[in-house]
Design a protein around this motif. Structure first.
Motif, PDB file in Angstrom:
ATOM      1  N   THR A   1      -1.533  -2.881 -11.343  1.00 30.12           N
ATOM      2  CA  THR A   1      -0.457  -3.215 -10.399  1.00 30.12           C
ATOM      3  C   THR A   1      -0.471  -4.696 -10.057  1.00 30.12           C
ATOM      4  O   THR A   1       0.554  -5.382 -10.126  1.00 30.12           O
TER       5      THR A   1
ATOM      6  N   GLU B   1      -9.506   4.920 -14.364  1.00 26.69           N
ATOM      7  CA  GLU B   1      -8.703   4.953 -13.142  1.00 26.69           C
ATOM      8  C   GLU B   1      -8.664   3.594 -12.467  1.00 26.69           C
ATOM      9  O   GLU B   1      -7.611   3.147 -11.997  1.00 26.69           O
ATOM     10  N   THR B   2      -9.807   2.892 -12.415  1.00 29.31           N
ATOM     11  CA  THR B   2      -9.795   1.560 -11.802  1.00 29.31           C
ATOM     12  C   THR B   2      -8.935   0.606 -12.626  1.00 29.31           C
ATOM     13  O   THR B   2      -8.201  -0.216 -12.060  1.00 29.31           O
TER      14      THR B   2
ATOM     15  N   LYS C   1      -5.283   1.246 -11.767  1.00 32.64           N
ATOM     16  CA  LYS C   1      -4.913   0.750 -10.439  1.00 32.64           C
ATOM     17  C   LYS C   1      -4.847  -0.778 -10.418  1.00 32.64           C
ATOM     18  O   LYS C   1      -3.979  -1.362  -9.747  1.00 32.64           O
TER      19      LYS C   1
ATOM     20  N   SER D   1       0.821  -1.214   0.000  1.00 30.15           N
ATOM     21  CA  SER D   1       0.000   0.000   0.000  1.00 30.15           C
ATOM     22  C   SER D   1       0.853   1.262   0.000  1.00 30.15           C
ATOM     23  O   SER D   1       1.795   1.382   0.786  1.00 30.15           O
TER      24      SER D   1
ATOM     25  N   ALA E   1     -10.154  -2.185  -7.035  1.00 32.72           N
ATOM     26  CA  ALA E   1      -9.672  -0.812  -7.172  1.00 32.72           C
ATOM     27  C   ALA E   1     -10.889   0.104  -7.211  1.00 32.72           C
ATOM     28  O   ALA E   1     -11.966  -0.298  -7.650  1.00 32.72           O
TER      29      ALA E   1
ATOM     30  N   THR F   1      -5.906  10.666  -8.419  1.00 32.88           N
ATOM     31  CA  THR F   1      -4.984   9.749  -9.068  1.00 32.88           C
ATOM     32  C   THR F   1      -4.957   9.990 -10.561  1.00 32.88           C
ATOM     33  O   THR F   1      -5.973  10.332 -11.168  1.00 32.88           O
TER      34      THR F   1
ATOM     35  N   LEU G   1       1.527   5.186 -11.352  1.00 36.06           N
ATOM     36  CA  LEU G   1       0.486   6.155 -11.014  1.00 36.06           C
ATOM     37  C   LEU G   1       1.069   7.373 -10.311  1.00 36.06           C
ATOM     38  O   LEU G   1       2.121   7.303  -9.667  1.00 36.06           O
TER      39      LEU G   1
ATOM     40  N   ARG H   1      -4.126  -1.739  -3.403  1.00 32.91           N
ATOM     41  CA  ARG H   1      -3.101  -2.434  -4.191  1.00 32.91           C
ATOM     42  C   ARG H   1      -2.856  -3.813  -3.599  1.00 32.91           C
ATOM     43  O   ARG H   1      -1.724  -4.208  -3.327  1.00 32.91           O
TER      44      ARG H   1
ATOM     45  N   HIS I   1      -0.304  10.202  -7.398  1.00 35.01           N
ATOM     46  CA  HIS I   1      -1.341  10.453  -6.391  1.00 35.01           C
ATOM     47  C   HIS I   1      -1.130  11.832  -5.789  1.00 35.01           C
ATOM     48  O   HIS I   1       0.011  12.292  -5.649  1.00 35.01           O
TER      49      HIS I   1
END
Length: 336
Positions: free
Chosen positions: A329, A322-323, A326, A129, A306, A149, A218, A291, A220
């Motif tokens: 990863t 965005e999902t 994420k 994380s 996500a 993000t 990414l 994550r 943040h």
């Protein structure tokens, strides 16, 4: 010491353990040289589906946006999951090593979820994380909420370190720093944490603007919050329970956002919960369970979530993207 995980939904059972023994080591964790490795030759992982589908996720975001526009919610986080299947058991230690190697700034964890009982018997949560929910050392309290993000621009993905005030020249970073939607989303989280910590602290330091934090894929928006406990008997676990779930993973007002998520989504389990420890001095650290992937008892399947924050001005297609960014990863870590 107590170690383990808190679920996303405070009404669900936690997975906390009081261990018989504790081993601490200096420096970053590294796997034992003889530990299993994740190898494409030995393990093949493929995506079997998404919950919900992209079309349904877009529809859900549309319904949530109506609730935001009607004034019922200021912010709500919409999440989805990817289902992964492997042709052999996935070693949680090997997955942890892959995730930590991919993001050295992240907090790696692996947790036995069995103490939560029921369907969690034999299951494990593995992740790294980037988001610290709360850390306590003596009377000092620290938080690092993330909200807002953007995917890193291809070719700029490996430039610079984890803390990049100027975005290392990446236009995606500059756009994130100047995005009214993302700045509003981040401000909801910071203001909420300030309000939750203020009664527990004799002083708080909350920077007026966020900075950029990067992972390998990414960007943040993050804010480093620190304070001094008013009552030294307030433990790290007390603080985690007071702060969780923050608007970064739930929304605001919290009760309404949590109700909307329960109505809209499948249960999140321990995704967007908290993972950490607290010792008998009250010191400890809890990170937000993002994550991460939940591994089945036979370790042949994984479920990774996500989410993205929905506020006024959100666009459903951007939230879906965005999902996907994420979830990449965990997909990359497993070679899926």
């Amino acid at each position: 010491m107590v170690v383990g995980a808190l679920p996303f939904d405070p009404a669900a059972p936690a997975a906390l353990t009081v261990p018989e023994s504790v081993t601490r080591s200096a420096g970053a964790w590294v796997p034992h040289p003889d530990a299993p490795q994740l190898s494409a030759d030995a393990l093949r992982v493929h995506v079997t589906g998404y919950v919900p589908s992209a079309e349904e996720h877009l529809a859900r975001i549309g319904r949530l946006l109506h609730r935001v526009d009607d004034g019922e919610l200021d912010k709500v986080v919409a999440a989805r999951a990817v289902l992964l299947e492997a042709d052999a058991p996935i070693s949680r230690t090997a997955l942890l090593a892959r995730l930590v190697a991919g993001d050295t700034a992240g907090n790696g964890f692996t947790v036995d979820l069995s103490p939560a009982g029921g369907r969690y018997a034999g299951r494990a949560l593995v992740g790294a994380s980037p988001e610290t929910l709360v850390r306590r050392r003596g009377r000092r309290v620290e938080c690092r909420p993330l909200a807002g993000t953007a995917a890193r621009t291809p070719g700029a993905a490996q430039s610079g370190g984890p803390e990049q005030p100027g975005g290392a020249g990446d236009p995606a970073a500059r756009a994130l720093l100047n995005s009214g939607k993302n700045l509003r989303e981040h401000a909801f989280v910071v203001d909420w944490i300030r309000g939750a910590l203020a009664p527990l602290c004799s002083g708080l330091d909350v920077p007026p603007t966020p900075t950029l934090l990067s992972t390998p894929h990414l960007w943040h928006l993050g804010t480093e919050i620190s304070g001094t406990l008013a009552d030294p008997s307030t433990s790290a676990l007390d603080l985690a329970l007071a702060l969780h779930p923050t608007p970064a993973v739930c929304g605001t007002p919290t009760d309404r956002a949590l109700h909307a998520i329960r109505e809209t989504e499948e249960p999140r389990g321990f995704y967007a919960g908290a993972v950490g420890w607290c010792d008998d001095d009250g010191d400890g650290e809890w990170v937000v369970a993002i994550r991460c992937a939940e591994l089945s008892p036979d370790r042949r399947s994984a479920l990774a979530h996500a989410g993205g924050g929905i506020v006024a001005g959100s666009r459903a297609d951007a939230e879906l993207a965005e999902t996907d960014a994420k979830l990449r990863t965990l997909r990359r870590a497993l070679g899926a």
